[in-house]
Design a protein around this motif. Structure first.
Motif, PDB file in Angstrom:
ATOM      1  N   ARG A  71       1.032  26.928  -3.466  1.00 61.32           N
ATOM      2  CA  ARG A  71       1.247  27.887  -4.438  1.00 61.32           C
ATOM      3  C   ARG A  71      -0.163  29.249  -4.645  1.00 61.32           C
ATOM      4  O   ARG A  71       0.357  29.922  -4.525  1.00 61.32           O
ATOM      5  CB  ARG A  71       1.559  27.307  -5.639  1.00 61.32           C
ATOM      6  N   ARG A  72      -0.929  28.026  -4.730  1.00 63.49           N
ATOM      7  CA  ARG A  72      -2.207  29.081  -5.021  1.00 63.49           C
ATOM      8  C   ARG A  72      -2.075  30.218  -4.409  1.00 63.49           C
ATOM      9  O   ARG A  72      -3.168  31.321  -4.027  1.00 63.49           O
ATOM     10  CB  ARG A  72      -3.355  29.100  -5.613  1.00 63.49           C
ATOM     11  N   ASN A  73      -2.173  29.569  -2.761  1.00 66.38           N
ATOM     12  CA  ASN A  73      -2.471  30.675  -1.261  1.00 66.38           C
ATOM     13  C   ASN A  73      -1.163  31.087  -0.721  1.00 66.38           C
ATOM     14  O   ASN A  73      -0.951  31.287   0.539  1.00 66.38           O
ATOM     15  CB  ASN A  73      -3.418  29.488  -0.303  1.00 66.38           C
ATOM     16  N   GLY A  74       0.041  31.219  -1.334  1.00 68.26           N
ATOM     17  CA  GLY A  74       1.215  31.868  -0.915  1.00 68.26           C
ATOM     18  C   GLY A  74       2.121  30.867  -0.675  1.00 68.26           C
ATOM     19  O   GLY A  74       3.006  31.674   0.772  1.00 68.26           O
ATOM     20  N   GLY A  75       1.859  29.969   0.152  1.00 73.25           N
ATOM     21  CA  GLY A  75       2.490  29.105   0.972  1.00 73.25           C
ATOM     22  C   GLY A  75       3.317  27.259  -0.105  1.00 73.25           C
ATOM     23  O   GLY A  75       3.229  27.675  -1.432  1.00 73.25           O
ATOM     24  N   THR A  76       3.704  27.025   0.373  1.00 69.46           N
ATOM     25  CA  THR A  76       4.901  25.751  -0.614  1.00 69.46           C
ATOM     26  C   THR A  76       4.248  24.525  -0.868  1.00 69.46           C
ATOM     27  O   THR A  76       4.438  24.309   1.562  1.00 69.46           O
ATOM     28  CB  THR A  76       6.349  26.312  -0.990  1.00 69.46           C
ATOM     29  N   ALA A  77       4.432  23.620  -1.073  1.00 68.90           N
ATOM     30  CA  ALA A  77       4.138  21.976  -0.080  1.00 68.90           C
ATOM     31  C   ALA A  77       5.421  20.945  -0.662  1.00 68.90           C
ATOM     32  O   ALA A  77       5.777  21.311  -2.501  1.00 68.90           O
ATOM     33  CB  ALA A  77       3.239  21.574  -0.905  1.00 68.90           C
ATOM     34  N   GLU A  78       5.992  19.829  -0.386  1.00 68.98           N
ATOM     35  CA  GLU A  78       6.777  19.417  -0.641  1.00 68.98           C
ATOM     36  C   GLU A  78       6.308  18.327  -0.231  1.00 68.98           C
ATOM     37  O   GLU A  78       6.242  17.903   0.394  1.00 68.98           O
ATOM     38  CB  GLU A  78       8.179  19.443  -0.617  1.00 68.98           C
ATOM     39  N   VAL A  89       0.952  -1.309  -0.306  1.00 73.90           N
ATOM     40  CA  VAL A  89      -0.143   0.190   0.153  1.00 73.90           C
ATOM     41  C   VAL A  89       1.108   1.214   0.049  1.00 73.90           C
ATOM     42  O   VAL A  89       2.166   1.333   0.601  1.00 73.90           O
ATOM     43  CB  VAL A  89      -0.891   0.355   0.965  1.00 73.90           C
ATOM     44  N   TYR A  90       0.314   1.877  -0.268  1.00 76.83           N
ATOM     45  CA  TYR A  90       0.488   3.194  -0.465  1.00 76.83           C
ATOM     46  C   TYR A  90       0.330   4.845   0.386  1.00 76.83           C
ATOM     47  O   TYR A  90      -0.696   4.502   0.719  1.00 76.83           O
ATOM     48  CB  TYR A  90       1.421   3.764  -2.358  1.00 76.83           C
ATOM     49  N   ARG A  91       0.708   6.172   0.236  1.00 75.55           N
ATOM     50  CA  ARG A  91       0.737   6.931   1.167  1.00 75.55           C
ATOM     51  C   ARG A  91       1.651   8.798   0.490  1.00 75.55           C
ATOM     52  O   ARG A  91       2.701   7.889   0.125  1.00 75.55           O
ATOM     53  CB  ARG A  91       0.464   6.926   2.676  1.00 75.55           C
ATOM     54  N   ALA A  92       0.669   9.126   0.999  1.00 76.47           N
ATOM     55  CA  ALA A  92       1.562  10.325   0.475  1.00 76.47           C
ATOM     56  C   ALA A  92       1.956  11.096   1.742  1.00 76.47           C
ATOM     57  O   ALA A  92       0.975  11.107   2.305  1.00 76.47           O
ATOM     58  CB  ALA A  92       0.555  11.350  -0.391  1.00 76.47           C
ATOM     59  N   VAL A  93       3.239  11.836   1.728  1.00 78.47           N
ATOM     60  CA  VAL A  93       4.049  12.278   3.116  1.00 78.47           C
ATOM     61  C   VAL A  93       3.886  13.954   2.589  1.00 78.47           C
ATOM     62  O   VAL A  93       4.678  14.238   1.490  1.00 78.47           O
ATOM     63  CB  VAL A  93       5.133  11.681   3.506  1.00 78.47           C
ATOM     64  N   ILE A  94       3.017  14.248   3.576  1.00 79.68           N
ATOM     65  CA  ILE A  94       2.971  16.220   2.179  1.00 79.68           C
ATOM     66  C   ILE A  94       3.707  16.985   3.583  1.00 79.68           C
ATOM     67  O   ILE A  94       3.235  16.984   4.588  1.00 79.68           O
ATOM     68  CB  ILE A  94       1.976  16.365   1.606  1.00 79.68           C
ATOM     69  N   THR A  95       4.674  17.578   3.163  1.00 85.24           N
ATOM     70  CA  THR A  95       5.719  18.700   4.314  1.00 85.24           C
ATOM     71  C   THR A  95       4.658  20.160   4.009  1.00 85.24           C
ATOM     72  O   THR A  95       5.194  20.329   2.888  1.00 85.24           O
ATOM     73  CB  THR A  95       6.270  19.121   4.483  1.00 85.24           C
ATOM     74  N   LYS A  96       4.149  20.689   4.389  1.00 88.90           N
ATOM     75  CA  LYS A  96       2.988  22.359   4.071  1.00 88.90           C
ATOM     76  C   LYS A  96       4.083  23.562   4.579  1.00 88.90           C
ATOM     77  O   LYS A  96       4.170  23.718   6.002  1.00 88.90           O
ATOM     78  CB  LYS A  96       1.477  21.994   4.366  1.00 88.90           C
ATOM     79  N   THR A  97       4.362  24.527   4.276  1.00 85.81           N
ATOM     80  CA  THR A  97       4.954  25.509   4.518  1.00 85.81           C
ATOM     81  C   THR A  97       3.921  26.694   4.522  1.00 85.81           C
ATOM     82  O   THR A  97       3.655  27.318   3.253  1.00 85.81           O
ATOM     83  CB  THR A  97       6.042  26.089   3.264  1.00 85.81           C
ATOM     84  N   TYR A  98       3.020  27.177   5.055  1.00 85.24           N
ATOM     85  CA  TYR A  98       2.043  28.022   5.341  1.00 85.24           C
ATOM     86  C   TYR A  98       3.197  29.277   5.150  1.00 85.24           C
ATOM     87  O   TYR A  98       4.208  29.721   4.971  1.00 85.24           O
ATOM     88  CB  TYR A  98       1.302  28.674   6.066  1.00 85.24           C
ATOM     89  N   ASP A  99       2.269  30.718   4.497  1.00 88.35           N
ATOM     90  CA  ASP A  99       2.752  31.551   4.126  1.00 88.35           C
ATOM     91  C   ASP A  99       3.273  32.695   5.360  1.00 88.35           C
ATOM     92  O   ASP A  99       4.774  33.889   5.330  1.00 88.35           O
ATOM     93  CB  ASP A  99       1.704  33.163   3.464  1.00 88.35           C
ATOM     94  N   ASN A 100       2.585  32.376   6.585  1.00 88.95           N
ATOM     95  CA  ASN A 100       3.505  32.821   7.512  1.00 88.95           C
ATOM     96  C   ASN A 100       4.686  31.891   8.320  1.00 88.95           C
ATOM     97  O   ASN A 100       5.269  32.523   9.818  1.00 88.95           O
ATOM     98  CB  ASN A 100       2.933  32.836   8.974  1.00 88.95           C
ATOM     99  N   GLY A 101       5.327  30.549   7.755  1.00 93.57           N
ATOM    100  CA  GLY A 101       6.722  30.421   7.959  1.00 93.57           C
ATOM    101  C   GLY A 101       5.905  28.869   9.298  1.00 93.57           C
ATOM    102  O   GLY A 101       7.075  27.828   9.466  1.00 93.57           O
ATOM    103  N   ARG A 102       5.055  29.048   9.264  1.00 93.89           N
ATOM    104  CA  ARG A 102       4.497  27.535   9.643  1.00 93.89           C
ATOM    105  C   ARG A 102       4.126  26.541   8.989  1.00 93.89           C
ATOM    106  O   ARG A 102       4.150  26.827   8.342  1.00 93.89           O
ATOM    107  CB  ARG A 102       2.891  27.599  10.539  1.00 93.89           C
ATOM    108  N   GLN A 103       4.720  24.499   9.652  1.00 92.50           N
ATOM    109  CA  GLN A 103       4.893  24.069   8.543  1.00 92.50           C
ATOM    110  C   GLN A 103       3.892  22.753   9.600  1.00 92.50           C
ATOM    111  O   GLN A 103       3.815  22.810  10.641  1.00 92.50           O
ATOM    112  CB  GLN A 103       6.471  23.145   8.544  1.00 92.50           C
ATOM    113  N   TRP A 104       4.012  22.032   8.478  1.00 88.34           N
ATOM    114  CA  TRP A 104       2.571  21.246   9.087  1.00 88.34           C
ATOM    115  C   TRP A 104       3.324  20.063   8.142  1.00 88.34           C
ATOM    116  O   TRP A 104       3.001  20.049   6.743  1.00 88.34           O
ATOM    117  CB  TRP A 104       1.238  21.018   8.781  1.00 88.34           C
ATOM    118  N   THR A 105       3.047  18.615   8.715  1.00 87.55           N
ATOM    119  CA  THR A 105       3.453  17.449   7.744  1.00 87.55           C
ATOM    120  C   THR A 105       2.452  16.481   8.209  1.00 87.55           C
ATOM    121  O   THR A 105       1.997  16.560   8.644  1.00 87.55           O
ATOM    122  CB  THR A 105       4.689  16.611   7.895  1.00 87.55           C
ATOM    123  N   SER A 106       1.510  15.951   6.596  1.00 86.58           N
ATOM    124  CA  SER A 106       0.585  15.479   6.751  1.00 86.58           C
ATOM    125  C   SER A 106       0.654  13.813   5.971  1.00 86.58           C
ATOM    126  O   SER A 106       1.590  13.828   5.466  1.00 86.58           O
ATOM    127  CB  SER A 106      -0.473  16.416   6.260  1.00 86.58           C
TER     128      SER A 106
END
Length: 149
Positions: free
Chosen positions: A52-59, A12-29
């Motif tokens: 990207r549309r909301n001013g942050g980044t995600a990897e 089985v597979y899962r996506a591990v996503i690290t989001k960086t919001y425009d205020n610099g806060r990071q969250w991994t889901s």
């Protein structure tokens, strides 16, 4: 959200996503599990575009695991012991499947080379060993299709 994940003993597979919001806060889901890597990749792409549309980044990246489902209703074993038994039983089942595949290959190869029943005898011994491994696996932990509902 309830889903039917029938990936017994499979990858089985899962996506591990690290989001960086425009205020610099990071969250991994973690999103999944999925029975194919494509939906997990799609979730990484979705979050890259949305952030990207909301001013942050995600990897993100994709991870895989091999599932072993174990019932939780038994009183004879604790959950960790049941999980270990399920893993051990699945290893026996995997070995049995490999023996059966090897038996088919060996029988064809020996028959082609010698043209007699030596290959059939050797293949039959491998198949008997595979059946014994399946029996042992069932004693350790029932296969998903063997479990009582």
């Amino acid at each position: 959200m309830a889903r039917n994940i029938g990936a017994d003993g499979r990858t089985v597979y899962r996506a591990v996503i690290t989001k960086t919001y425009d205020n610099g806060r990071q969250w991994t889901s973690h999103e999944g599990p999925y029975t194919e890597p494509g939906p997990a990749r799609a979730r990484v792409s979705f979050w890259r575009n949305r952030m990207r549309r909301n001013g942050g980044t995600a990897e993100g990246h994709i991870e895989q695991a091999h599932t072993i489902w174990a019932p939780l209703d038994g009183k004879e074993q604790r959950p960790a012991e049941r999980a270990a038994a399920a893993i051990r039983a699945q290893a026996y089942r995997d070995a049995a499947a490999q023996l059966r595949a090897d038996a088919d290959t060996a029988e064809a190869a020996v028959m082609a080379h010698y043209g007699n029943d030596i290959g059939k005898g050797a293949a039959d011994m491998l198949r008997v060993a595979a059946t014994d491994l399946d029996r042992r696996a069932a004693e350790i932990h029932p296969a998903p299709e063997e479990q009582q509902q």
